[in-house]
Design an enzyme around this catalytic site. Structure first.
Site, PDB file in Angstrom:
ATOM      1  N   GLU A   4       1.164  -1.601   0.175  1.00 36.82           N
ATOM      2  CA  GLU A   4      -0.381  -0.249  -0.313  1.00 36.82           C
ATOM      3  C   GLU A   4       0.746   1.207   0.129  1.00 36.82           C
ATOM      4  O   GLU A   4       1.656   1.518   0.912  1.00 36.82           O
ATOM      5  CB  GLU A   4      -0.999  -0.083   1.124  1.00 36.82           C
ATOM      6  CG  GLU A   4      -2.373   0.760   1.301  1.00 36.82           C
ATOM      7  CD  GLU A   4      -2.161   1.845   2.115  1.00 36.82           C
ATOM      8  OE1 GLU A   4      -2.415   3.061   1.720  1.00 36.82           O
ATOM      9  OE2 GLU A   4      -2.290   1.739   3.403  1.00 36.82           O
ATOM     10  N   CYS A  54      -2.287   8.375   3.783  1.00 38.56           N
ATOM     11  CA  CYS A  54      -2.602   8.370   2.404  1.00 38.56           C
ATOM     12  C   CYS A  54      -3.410   8.230   1.611  1.00 38.56           C
ATOM     13  O   CYS A  54      -3.575   8.186   0.911  1.00 38.56           O
ATOM     14  CB  CYS A  54      -1.893   5.893   2.481  1.00 38.56           C
ATOM     15  SG  CYS A  54      -3.505   5.341   3.936  1.00 38.56           S
TER      16      CYS A  54
HETATM   17  P1  NAP Z   1       9.567   4.642   3.960  1.00 39.21           P
HETATM   18  O1  NAP Z   1      10.769   5.276   4.032  1.00 39.21           O
HETATM   19  O2  NAP Z   1       8.972   4.279   2.571  1.00 39.21           O
HETATM   20  O3  NAP Z   1       9.014   3.627   4.985  1.00 39.21           O
HETATM   21  C1  NAP Z   1       7.576   2.621   4.931  1.00 39.21           C
HETATM   22  C2  NAP Z   1       8.734   1.600   6.504  1.00 39.21           C
HETATM   23  O4  NAP Z   1       9.603   0.677   5.316  1.00 39.21           O
HETATM   24  C3  NAP Z   1       9.064   2.045   7.415  1.00 39.21           C
HETATM   25  O5  NAP Z   1       8.867   1.181   8.215  1.00 39.21           O
HETATM   26  C4  NAP Z   1      10.873   2.347   7.273  1.00 39.21           C
HETATM   27  O6  NAP Z   1      11.480   1.366   8.128  1.00 39.21           O
HETATM   28  C5  NAP Z   1      10.416   0.719   6.134  1.00 39.21           C
HETATM   29  N1  NAP Z   1      11.677   0.576   5.465  1.00 39.21           N
HETATM   30  C6  NAP Z   1      12.285   1.650   4.952  1.00 39.21           C
HETATM   31  N2  NAP Z   1      13.655   0.747   4.188  1.00 39.21           N
HETATM   32  C7  NAP Z   1      13.478  -0.405   4.212  1.00 39.21           C
HETATM   33  C8  NAP Z   1      14.424  -1.850   4.320  1.00 39.21           C
HETATM   34  N3  NAP Z   1      15.124  -1.876   3.853  1.00 39.21           N
HETATM   35  N4  NAP Z   1      14.137  -3.050   4.651  1.00 39.21           N
HETATM   36  C9  NAP Z   1      12.867  -3.641   5.585  1.00 39.21           C
HETATM   37  N5  NAP Z   1      12.242  -1.520   5.320  1.00 39.21           N
HETATM   38  C10 NAP Z   1      12.842  -0.979   5.559  1.00 39.21           C
HETATM   39  O7  NAP Z   1       8.006   5.837   3.994  1.00 39.21           O
HETATM   40  P2  NAP Z   1       8.009   5.795   4.953  1.00 39.21           P
HETATM   41  O8  NAP Z   1       9.591   7.351   5.379  1.00 39.21           O
HETATM   42  O9  NAP Z   1       7.125   5.995   6.439  1.00 39.21           O
HETATM   43  O10 NAP Z   1       6.659   7.606   4.158  1.00 39.21           O
HETATM   44  C11 NAP Z   1       7.647   8.349   3.293  1.00 39.21           C
HETATM   45  C12 NAP Z   1       6.773   8.110   2.699  1.00 39.21           C
HETATM   46  O11 NAP Z   1       5.843   7.010   2.064  1.00 39.21           O
HETATM   47  C13 NAP Z   1       5.911   9.616   2.323  1.00 39.21           C
HETATM   48  O12 NAP Z   1       6.210  10.815   2.271  1.00 39.21           O
HETATM   49  C14 NAP Z   1       4.844   9.387   1.486  1.00 39.21           C
HETATM   50  O13 NAP Z   1       5.179   9.569   0.376  1.00 39.21           O
HETATM   51  C15 NAP Z   1       4.960   7.689   1.965  1.00 39.21           C
HETATM   52  N6  NAP Z   1       3.607   6.837   2.742  1.00 39.21           N
HETATM   53  C16 NAP Z   1       2.244   6.895   2.079  1.00 39.21           C
HETATM   54  C17 NAP Z   1       1.788   5.665   2.901  1.00 39.21           C
HETATM   55  C18 NAP Z   1       0.694   4.918   2.573  1.00 39.21           C
HETATM   56  O14 NAP Z   1      -0.592   4.803   3.271  1.00 39.21           O
HETATM   57  N7  NAP Z   1       0.130   4.376   1.361  1.00 39.21           N
HETATM   58  C19 NAP Z   1       1.522   5.707   4.833  1.00 39.21           C
HETATM   59  C20 NAP Z   1       2.835   7.125   4.793  1.00 39.21           C
HETATM   60  C21 NAP Z   1       4.019   8.028   4.164  1.00 39.21           C
HETATM   61  P3  NAP Z   1      12.638   2.909   9.151  1.00 39.21           P
HETATM   62  O15 NAP Z   1      11.883   3.460   9.038  1.00 39.21           O
HETATM   63  O16 NAP Z   1      12.858   1.944   9.706  1.00 39.21           O
HETATM   64  O17 NAP Z   1      12.941   3.925   7.835  1.00 39.21           O
END
Ligand code: NAP
Length: 521
Positions: free
Chosen positions: A263, A302
């Site tokens: 998602e 989201c």
């Molecule tokens: P993200 O950087 O993609 O991280 C999401 C999750 O993935 C976090 O728990 C992160 O952990 C984990 N993760 C990152 N790299 C990983 C890896 N190599 N292996 C396993 N897990 C990993 O997203 P975010 O920081 O939460 O938000 C960034 C962007 O995502 C936002 O700017 C927005 O565009 C989007 N977003 C979308 C939704 C939705 O529901 N559609 C919700 C929130 C955000 P860490 O925190 O430890 O890095």
């Protein structure tokens, strides 16, 4: 530090293999979104991820698998009641994430509500550990040979990798489904706000309501967790498309054909129907919905509305009405009762949003708001991650790629003109797949043309008007019994969806017995 939970900066716990343990290294320092003060450190260094996966499979899984749907449902209900009694503690911690009371309600009580909903679903399932899927299929003329699809819990673990914006709901909406289906979970919340998830998990573990191994928690990096995923496991991901695509291609997931539910960010849109006139009730609903979606959780949802399509002759009146409504939104310290919108979750997130707005400015102009200042109540712009709501205008949306491609994950939304419902449908589809869309109209033909024309590109569509407004749950509310997910850039996943969530063809939480094996018994 105001909250007693953070009187001394401490390391968050990881709950793994039946014990709370701290990571070996110092870890990431987590700060209060409003004041910038340090709260806690999060680290998973030294945690044996393989042992966590094995523990879930060998302890949590057998315990849940042997319970009936009714027993699992009653377990969810007991848990929901237990957390409800303690919810004020979570609201207090939630303030650190920048959430107002109303924002906290979506996350905390929304999450607990999911447990209640899935608990009630037990009544539609047998008092058995498995269930049939559909009707039996007679295969022989003499009726001595037939087949029946069955749903049987898988033997693995559901690994949930969550985003920072819903530290409680993000965990509970997924766990409610896998626990009812009979699978344990390993939850890895986004590190940024994992202190709130940790507070809830401590109460869940202390309650003793779940069997050991049904829930494990990692506050910090996922490390090599996915290397240990196998064919009986399920991985769900919520977050950015970039991370999601990378994880989806993980060799262990590909080699084991591990179901991966994604998602990701999407450019959800709202269409103002051509029948709606300024000053009407539907017009007021439109303005209110846009403002609410821009300001709830400071736009960090989201499902938030990112694009608004307005009949061309009404563009000016629309932006003035929305701008005036945003003007009245009090921004500041979420601890103040007067405040309607708090800060973003952190300074890094604010910089990301500013960067994305600058990209959007290639084909838009600012109609309301500023990237550099905001009038705040009881807060300091420099210390907190504040950003005022920014309304952008794009005059030529068919010629502009950015407005359909760039997501600013904050209080940002772009207004664009259209001529005729067909154009609105085309613009909606230019987002390449979203979680949800809305149309404000009281005209049945307009509603039907929009739903049938653009339905392939959204996970859910809300038709909003005077007739349903009182009972409407709003554009951006994922509901436990409805599918949450969307095609294309929204990730192509499906979460929740009531009973659909526990069936194999959907979120793949149970395994389906092959019909032929049943038939040959
Ligand atoms: P993200 O950087 O993609 O991280 C999401 C999750 O993935 C976090 O728990 C992160 O952990 C984990 N993760 C990152 N790299 C990983 C890896 N190599 N292996 C396993 N897990 C990993 O997203 P975010 O920081 O939460 O938000 C960034 C962007 O995502 C936002 O700017 C927005 O565009 C989007 N977003 C979308 C939704 C939705 O529901 N559609 C919700 C929130 C955000 P860490 O925190 O430890 O890095």
């Amino acid at each position: 530090m105001s909250n007693p939970l953070f009187r001394h900066m401490r390391k968050l716990g990881n709950y793994v293999c039946g014990a709370w343990m701290e990571g070996e290294a110092e870890g990431q320092v987590l700060t209060d979104a409003c004041t910038g003060q340090p709260l806690a450190m999060a680290s998973t260094s030294g945690i044996d991820m393989g042992a966590a996966v094995r523990h879930a499979r060998s302890k949590g899984n057998p315990a849940l698998r042997k319970m009936t749907f009714h027993e699992r449902g009653r377990m969810l209900r007991a848990l929901a009641l237990h957390l409800t009694e303690r919810k004020e503690r979570y609201y207090a911690v939630s303030l650190h994430t920048g959430a107002t009371r109303a924002d906290g309600w979506i996350d905390i009580e929304g999450g607990i509500g999911n447990l209640f909903s899935y608990a009630s679903l037990r009544r539609r399932l047998p008092d058995e550990p498995f269930c049939t899927d559909g009707d039996p299929h007679p295969l022989g003329r003499n009726r001595t040979f037939a087949a029946q699809h069955l749903l049987i819990p898988k033997e693995g673990v559901a690994i949930h990798i969550n985003a920072f914006n819903f530290p409680v709901w993000g965990m509970l909406e997924k766990c409610a489904v896998n626990w009812l289906a009979g699978m344990p979970a390993i939850v890895k919340p986004a590190t940024l706000t994992s202190y709130l998830t940790e507070a809830v998990v401590r109460d869940i573990i202390d309650s003793g309501i779940l069997p050991e191994g049904a829930l494990q928690l990692l506050c910090g990096s996922a490390g090599d967790l996915l290397d240990h995923a196998g064919p009986q496991d399920v991985v769900t991901f919520t977050g950015s498309a970039v991370t999601g695509q990378r994880l989806r291609a993980h060799p262990a997931l590909i080699n084991g054909s591990v179901p991966f539910n994604m998602e990701a960010d999407s450019l959800n849109c709202l269409v103002l129907g051509e029948d709606v006139r300024p000053g009407s009730t539907d017009w007021d609903l439109f303005v209110k919905e846009v403002r609410r979606e821009m300001t709830a959780k400071a736009g960090q949802k989201c499902t938030a509305i990112r694009r608004v399509m307005v009949p061309e002759p009404l563009m000016e009146e629309a932006w003035k009405a929305i701008a005036s409504s945003l003007e009245r939104t009090t921004i500041g310290n979420p601890r103040s009762e007067m405040v309607r919108m708090g800060p973003l979750a952190g300074q890094v997130q604010r910089e990301e949003v500013r960067g994305q707005v600058r990209r959007l400015l290639a084909s838009t102009s600012i109609l309301h708001g500023s990237l550099d200042s905001a009038e705040l109540l009881d807060a300091d712009y420099g210390s907190g991650a504040f950003l005022c709501p920014i309304l952008l205008g794009c005059n030529k949306p068919f010629d502009a790629n950015e407005v359909h491609d760039v997501e600013a994950f904050g209080p940002v939304c772009t207004l664009m003109p259209y001529h005729g419902t067909e154009e609105a449908v085309e613009l909606a589809k230019m987002g390449k797949g979203s979680l949800c869309s809305s149309i404000v109209t009281s005209d049945r033909k307009t509603a039907s043309a929009y739903v049938l024309g653009s339905g392939t590109h959204h996970g859910r569509i809300l038709i909003l008007n005077e007739a349903c407004a009182r009972e409407s749950t709003g554009h951006g509310s994922p509901l436990p019994l409805l599918v949450h997910g969307g095609p294309g850039r929204a990730g192509g996943g499906e979460e929740m969806g009531g009973l659909r969530g526990i069936t194999p063809s959907r979120s793949v939480r149970c395994e389906q017995s092959p019909a032929r094996r049943q038939a040959s018994r």
